[in-house]
Design a protein around this motif. Structure first.
Motif, short mmCIF file in Angstrom:
data_model
loop_
_atom_site.label_atom_id
_atom_site.label_comp_id
_atom_site.label_asym_id
_atom_site.label_seq_id
_atom_site.Cartn_x
_atom_site.Cartn_y
_atom_site.Cartn_z
N ARG A 42 2.53 -11.88 -3.59
CA ARG A 42 1.61 -11.17 -2.71
C ARG A 42 1.35 -9.79 -3.30
O ARG A 42 2.26 -9.15 -3.83
CB ARG A 42 2.21 -11.02 -1.32
CG ARG A 42 2.28 -12.33 -0.58
CD ARG A 42 2.89 -12.24 0.80
NE ARG A 42 2.62 -10.98 1.47
CZ ARG A 42 3.37 -10.48 2.43
NH1 ARG A 42 4.43 -11.13 2.85
NH2 ARG A 42 3.07 -9.34 3.01
N LEU A 43 0.12 -9.32 -3.20
CA LEU A 43 -0.25 -8.02 -3.73
C LEU A 43 -0.73 -7.11 -2.61
O LEU A 43 -1.62 -7.48 -1.85
CB LEU A 43 -1.36 -8.16 -4.79
CG LEU A 43 -1.91 -6.84 -5.35
CD1 LEU A 43 -0.81 -6.02 -6.05
CD2 LEU A 43 -3.07 -7.12 -6.30
N SER A 44 -0.13 -5.95 -2.53
CA SER A 44 -0.57 -4.91 -1.60
C SER A 44 -0.96 -3.70 -2.43
O SER A 44 -0.23 -3.29 -3.33
CB SER A 44 0.54 -4.53 -0.63
OG SER A 44 0.88 -5.64 0.18
N ILE A 45 -2.12 -3.15 -2.13
CA ILE A 45 -2.60 -1.96 -2.82
C ILE A 45 -2.57 -0.80 -1.84
O ILE A 45 -3.08 -0.92 -0.73
CB ILE A 45 -4.03 -2.16 -3.35
CG1 ILE A 45 -4.05 -3.32 -4.36
CG2 ILE A 45 -4.55 -0.88 -3.99
CD1 ILE A 45 -5.42 -3.70 -4.82
N CYS A 46 -1.95 0.30 -2.27
CA CYS A 46 -1.87 1.45 -1.38
C CYS A 46 -2.51 2.68 -2.01
O CYS A 46 -2.55 2.82 -3.23
CB CYS A 46 -0.43 1.75 -0.99
SG CYS A 46 0.59 2.46 -2.29
N ALA A 47 -3.02 3.53 -1.14
CA ALA A 47 -3.52 4.85 -1.53
C ALA A 47 -2.81 5.84 -0.63
O ALA A 47 -2.76 5.65 0.59
CB ALA A 47 -5.03 4.94 -1.36
N VAL A 48 -2.24 6.87 -1.23
CA VAL A 48 -1.53 7.88 -0.45
C VAL A 48 -2.43 9.09 -0.27
O VAL A 48 -2.84 9.72 -1.25
CB VAL A 48 -0.21 8.31 -1.13
CG1 VAL A 48 0.52 9.34 -0.28
CG2 VAL A 48 0.68 7.09 -1.39
N ASN A 49 -2.73 9.39 0.97
CA ASN A 49 -3.52 10.57 1.30
C ASN A 49 -2.53 11.72 1.49
O ASN A 49 -1.80 11.76 2.48
CB ASN A 49 -4.34 10.32 2.57
CG ASN A 49 -5.49 11.29 2.72
OD1 ASN A 49 -5.65 12.22 1.92
ND2 ASN A 49 -6.29 11.09 3.74
N VAL A 50 -2.49 12.61 0.53
CA VAL A 50 -1.49 13.67 0.49
C VAL A 50 -1.90 14.82 1.40
O VAL A 50 -3.04 15.30 1.36
CB VAL A 50 -1.27 14.16 -0.95
CG1 VAL A 50 -0.28 15.31 -1.00
CG2 VAL A 50 -0.80 13.01 -1.84
N ALA A 51 -0.94 15.27 2.22
CA ALA A 51 -1.17 16.37 3.16
C ALA A 51 -0.79 17.70 2.54
O ALA A 51 0.19 17.79 1.78
CB ALA A 51 -0.34 16.14 4.42
N HIS A 52 -1.54 18.72 2.89
CA HIS A 52 -1.28 20.08 2.45
C HIS A 52 -1.30 20.99 3.68
O HIS A 52 -1.94 20.69 4.67
CB HIS A 52 -2.35 20.55 1.46
CG HIS A 52 -2.49 19.66 0.28
ND1 HIS A 52 -1.63 19.71 -0.79
CD2 HIS A 52 -3.36 18.68 0.00
CE1 HIS A 52 -1.99 18.80 -1.67
NE2 HIS A 52 -3.05 18.16 -1.22
#
Length: 137
Positions: free
Chosen positions: A32-42
């Motif tokens: 199984r493939l999961s693709i993630c994008a991390v929205n970085v907080a500042h």
């Protein structure tokens, strides 16, 4: 045996290589493939918490990566939007909490001073992960 692969992307050309490699691995291994994008907080402590991307930008990055993954042979592709102050920590924590046994990340051309100043998400993930990590170039 690899059953669950997590691939991190930020929409750059370097992460596109990671998506292609992760999709190829998933297709060949039946994983199984999961693709993630991390929205970085500042910010935050005395001011507002501001994320690097708007929600529609995250969706665009994930949809584009999922299309690349499907074209490279992955069948069922899951898209994940994560939020965190630090990308590497979010990737590693999500992978561990959700039973992933392989992480694929891309890396750029950072060398010398820029590597020391900017750091490397790929190096941090590889150093912290509980499972195998592939760094795609």
């Amino acid at each position: 045996m690899t059953k669950k692969i997590l691939c991190a992307t930020d929409g750059t050309e370097h992460s596109a290589h990671a998506v292609e490699l992760a999709a190829t691995l998933a297709a060949r291994l039946g994983a199984r493939l999961s693709i993630c994008a991390v929205n970085v907080a500042h910010g935050g402590a005395r001011g507002p918490l501001i994320y690097a991307w708007e929600d529609d930008q995250v969706k665009k990055v994930l949809d584009s990566a999922a299309a690349v993954a499907r074209q490279a042979g992955a069948h069922a592709v899951e898209e994940l939007a994560l939020r965190s102050r630090e990308a590497a920590s979010a990737i590693v924590q999500y992978a561990e909490e959700n039973g992933f046994d392989h992480i694929v990340v891309g890396t750029g051309d950072k060398r010398g001073v820029s590597r020391l100043v900017l750091g490397s998400v790929a190096a941090d993930v590889a150093g912290r992960a509980h499972c195998s990590v592939t760094v795609a170039r």
